[in-house]
Write a protein that holds these residues in place. Sequence first.
Motif, PDB file in Angstrom:
ATOM      1  N   MET A 147       0.854  -1.256  -0.082  1.00  0.00           N
ATOM      2  CA  MET A 147      -0.139   0.020   0.094  1.00  0.00           C
ATOM      3  C   MET A 147       0.784   1.023   0.006  1.00  0.00           C
ATOM      4  N   ILE A 148       0.361   2.230  -0.802  1.00  0.00           N
ATOM      5  CA  ILE A 148       1.306   3.350  -0.827  1.00  0.00           C
ATOM      6  C   ILE A 148       0.378   4.548  -0.170  1.00  0.00           C
ATOM      7  N   SER A 149       1.305   5.385   0.680  1.00  0.00           N
ATOM      8  CA  SER A 149       0.589   6.677   1.374  1.00  0.00           C
ATOM      9  C   SER A 149       1.417   7.892   0.969  1.00  0.00           C
ATOM     10  N   GLY A 150       0.719   9.107   0.986  1.00  0.00           N
ATOM     11  CA  GLY A 150       1.346  10.230   0.594  1.00  0.00           C
ATOM     12  C   GLY A 150       0.372  11.571   0.996  1.00  0.00           C
ATOM     13  N   ALA A 151       0.496  12.475   0.182  1.00  0.00           N
ATOM     14  CA  ALA A 151      -0.302  13.709   0.187  1.00  0.00           C
ATOM     15  C   ALA A 151      -1.458  13.363  -0.469  1.00  0.00           C
ATOM     16  N   THR A 152      -2.704  13.645  -0.021  1.00  0.00           N
ATOM     17  CA  THR A 152      -3.886  13.406  -0.824  1.00  0.00           C
ATOM     18  C   THR A 152      -4.875  14.476  -0.994  1.00  0.00           C
ATOM     19  N   GLY A 153      -5.712  14.429  -1.982  1.00  0.00           N
ATOM     20  CA  GLY A 153      -6.691  15.379  -2.186  1.00  0.00           C
ATOM     21  C   GLY A 153      -7.574  15.596  -0.973  1.00  0.00           C
ATOM     22  N   ALA A 154      -8.023  14.565  -0.356  1.00  0.00           N
ATOM     23  CA  ALA A 154      -9.029  14.458   0.474  1.00  0.00           C
ATOM     24  C   ALA A 154      -8.775  15.178   1.798  1.00  0.00           C
ATOM     25  N   LEU A 155      -7.364  15.149   2.278  1.00  0.00           N
ATOM     26  CA  LEU A 155      -6.653  16.133   3.349  1.00  0.00           C
ATOM     27  C   LEU A 155      -6.643  17.404   2.516  1.00  0.00           C
ATOM     28  N   ALA A 156      -6.263  17.566   1.483  1.00  0.00           N
ATOM     29  CA  ALA A 156      -5.911  18.927   1.146  1.00  0.00           C
ATOM     30  C   ALA A 156      -7.095  19.945   0.867  1.00  0.00           C
ATOM     31  N   VAL A 157      -8.270  19.429   0.679  1.00  0.00           N
ATOM     32  CA  VAL A 157      -9.388  20.404   0.804  1.00  0.00           C
ATOM     33  C   VAL A 157      -9.790  20.751   2.034  1.00  0.00           C
ATOM     34  N   VAL A 158      -9.503  20.095   3.189  1.00  0.00           N
ATOM     35  CA  VAL A 158      -9.698  20.545   4.605  1.00  0.00           C
ATOM     36  C   VAL A 158      -8.668  21.392   4.922  1.00  0.00           C
ATOM     37  N   MET A 159      -7.464  21.274   4.475  1.00  0.00           N
ATOM     38  CA  MET A 159      -6.297  22.091   5.005  1.00  0.00           C
ATOM     39  C   MET A 159      -6.506  23.737   4.375  1.00  0.00           C
ATOM     40  N   VAL A 160      -7.121  23.797   3.392  1.00  0.00           N
ATOM     41  CA  VAL A 160      -7.009  25.218   2.552  1.00  0.00           C
ATOM     42  C   VAL A 160      -7.386  26.233   3.643  1.00  0.00           C
ATOM     43  N   SER A 161      -8.570  26.109   4.143  1.00  0.00           N
ATOM     44  CA  SER A 161      -9.065  27.089   5.115  1.00  0.00           C
ATOM     45  C   SER A 161      -8.330  27.423   6.324  1.00  0.00           C
ATOM     46  N   LEU A 162      -7.622  26.393   6.715  1.00  0.00           N
ATOM     47  CA  LEU A 162      -6.716  26.614   8.069  1.00  0.00           C
ATOM     48  C   LEU A 162      -5.464  27.472   7.272  1.00  0.00           C
ATOM     49  N   VAL A 163      -4.848  26.970   6.235  1.00  0.00           N
ATOM     50  CA  VAL A 163      -3.714  27.870   5.959  1.00  0.00           C
ATOM     51  C   VAL A 163      -4.039  29.135   5.578  1.00  0.00           C
ATOM     52  N   MET A 164      -5.072  29.503   4.688  1.00  0.00           N
ATOM     53  CA  MET A 164      -5.576  30.747   4.313  1.00  0.00           C
ATOM     54  C   MET A 164      -5.810  31.769   5.632  1.00  0.00           C
ATOM     55  N   THR A 165      -6.381  31.186   6.676  1.00  0.00           N
ATOM     56  CA  THR A 165      -6.717  31.987   7.633  1.00  0.00           C
ATOM     57  C   THR A 165      -5.549  32.216   8.831  1.00  0.00           C
ATOM     58  N   HIS A 166      -4.831  31.237   8.845  1.00  0.00           N
ATOM     59  CA  HIS A 166      -3.771  31.242  10.045  1.00  0.00           C
ATOM     60  C   HIS A 166      -2.184  30.900   9.477  1.00  0.00           C
ATOM     61  N   GLY A 167      -2.019  30.496   8.222  1.00  0.00           N
ATOM     62  CA  GLY A 167      -0.678  30.279   7.766  1.00  0.00           C
ATOM     63  C   GLY A 167      -0.057  28.937   7.944  1.00  0.00           C
ATOM     64  N   VAL A 168       0.906  28.715   7.129  1.00  0.00           N
ATOM     65  CA  VAL A 168       1.216  27.311   6.867  1.00  0.00           C
ATOM     66  C   VAL A 168       1.657  26.796   8.074  1.00  0.00           C
ATOM     67  N   GLN A 169       2.403  27.403   9.102  1.00  0.00           N
ATOM     68  CA  GLN A 169       2.956  27.062  10.298  1.00  0.00           C
ATOM     69  C   GLN A 169       1.872  26.202  11.071  1.00  0.00           C
ATOM     70  N   TYR A 170       0.797  26.882  11.274  1.00  0.00           N
ATOM     71  CA  TYR A 170      -0.604  26.333  11.966  1.00  0.00           C
ATOM     72  C   TYR A 170      -0.821  24.889  11.403  1.00  0.00           C
ATOM     73  N   LEU A 171      -0.524  24.871   9.939  1.00  0.00           N
ATOM     74  CA  LEU A 171      -0.757  23.710   9.142  1.00  0.00           C
ATOM     75  C   LEU A 171       0.016  22.429   9.766  1.00  0.00           C
ATOM     76  N   PHE A 172       1.462  22.720  10.028  1.00  0.00           N
ATOM     77  CA  PHE A 172       2.074  22.017  10.597  1.00  0.00           C
ATOM     78  C   PHE A 172       2.098  21.442  11.864  1.00  0.00           C
ATOM     79  N   ALA A 173       1.609  22.472  12.640  1.00  0.00           N
ATOM     80  CA  ALA A 173       1.229  21.968  13.981  1.00  0.00           C
ATOM     81  C   ALA A 173      -0.007  21.111  14.045  1.00  0.00           C
ATOM     82  N   THR A 174      -1.011  21.465  13.305  1.00  0.00           N
ATOM     83  CA  THR A 174      -2.198  20.537  13.100  1.00  0.00           C
ATOM     84  C   THR A 174      -1.848  19.067  12.682  1.00  0.00           C
ATOM     85  N   VAL A 175      -0.880  19.172  11.700  1.00  0.00           N
ATOM     86  CA  VAL A 175      -0.471  17.750  11.212  1.00  0.00           C
ATOM     87  C   VAL A 175       0.224  16.856  12.396  1.00  0.00           C
TER      88      VAL A 175
END
Length: 538
Positions: free
Chosen positions: A83-111
Amino acid sequence: MSSSKPSRLTSLICGEFYDDSSRPKLAPKQVSIEILSGLTVSLALVPEAVAFAFVAGVAPLVGLYAAFIVGLITALFGGRPGMISGATGALAVVMVSLVMTHGVQYLFATVILMGIMQLTAGALRWGKFIRMVPYPVMLGFVNGLAIVIGLAQLEQFKIAAPDGSMRWMQGEMLYTTIGMIILTMLVIWQAPRLTRLVPAPLAAIGVVTAVVIGFGIDVPRVGDLASLAGGLPAFAIPSVPFTLDTLVIIFPYALILAAIGLIESLLTLNLVGDMTEQRGGASRECAAQGAANLVTGFFGGMGGCAMIGQSMINVKSGGRTRLAGVAAALFLLAFILFAARLIEQIPIAALVGVMFMVVIGTFAWHSITTLRKVPRPDALVIITVTAVTVVEDLAIAVVVGVIMSALVYAWNAAKTIQASKRPSVREQGAIVYDIKGPLFFGSATGFRELFQIKDDPDTVIIDFAGSRVVDQSALQAIEDIAAKYHEVGKTVMLRHLSRDCHRLLSQSGQLIIDSDDDPEYKVAVDYRVRQGAFQAGH
């Protein structure tokens, strides 16, 4: 035939989820297939990782680093080799509002928090609950994801306009791109007839790339998406305040991402397991996904989960062990460090063609004819899960499908409750109601309607040999019947309670226990019902 115990190396590389008959042999030919399959997967990962990074609103390297780290850790420690894992669209669509509102550093903390949640799920062995997902939901999941993968490829038919906006291809470029896609698909279709030493998708990418470069054909290439060049991912603690306010911001996103990631990963795990004859490993996969995302967050990646498209490429290319996943991750890192310019020359049409073949191979075509053969509720579940996966997201689709299936089961089970009435052999003048079917919230109303209180004698025995008392609604129904008999001066006794039913009724305080059933002499005890254990509010 006696089965030989696999060596430690074989168990390490192949995993412990194969039985002796299906475990791959680590011959040189198989090892070469694993490595070439990993190379094919890594090439297919590049545009996906870049595209999903754009969707999430982060730099391409954030997606590529996630694909490398998540892919490597889950390949080494996950619950489903191949099985192969990686960055996926299902997660990306949830992340976009967080990144737009708070920035990429908050994304890393969320991950990072997402990873901790998934590790907890693995430690608590919650992965086993994936077995509660019905087959119609699995079919809807597979079909929905196939459609989503196909629709995602349509974005590759857009090019940048002079004003910076994206517009659809037209004219010669569109026709040429379609031609290259068709050529890719034809090579994948025919390549296995010529050789199986090289995975068909890899052969197709090589042929189409050679044609495009050799004839100087003007079609979009990987390098047109973004530059892939970069260094090794560096460790860094996310630059966010370590306060309760930060936790309030990232917790909802982390919970949603963790749930989506685990659902998609565990469903893909089941699918790959069916194709490769592997069993188990669900909770281990939860832990591996959690560890991968925890590490990814500290190394500047956007997180990820299992990828059904790339997993199908790997399995159908012959990848069966951890080698293929590890090779894919290491090839991807090599592209970033050393071969970015070379990989950037690959035409996007070749990779789109590979993904279209994945769509064709992933979609459960037999489910279309199955819809007319299976019960209508199951057909409705398949269609609903497919539609919700496409319109909303996978997690919502699976939850909706499971709830629909559970309600259908509850409705059908509720209709099975029935009783036969006979005179008691042991109790002179008593009547015995032999109950058939489970007693639970769905059948409680039907249970109450089985009894003829006015016509029955002074002693009534309810025999549960063919039934089970399941929940509080069932307990309440028993007490209601006992109360109605009590009001007219009659006594209710319970007989043949299974151990779990006995425990449930005892804990509720409804049983008056003078003695218990004697299994050695097969003596069934009739238990009286204590009034008022539950006070039904009306």
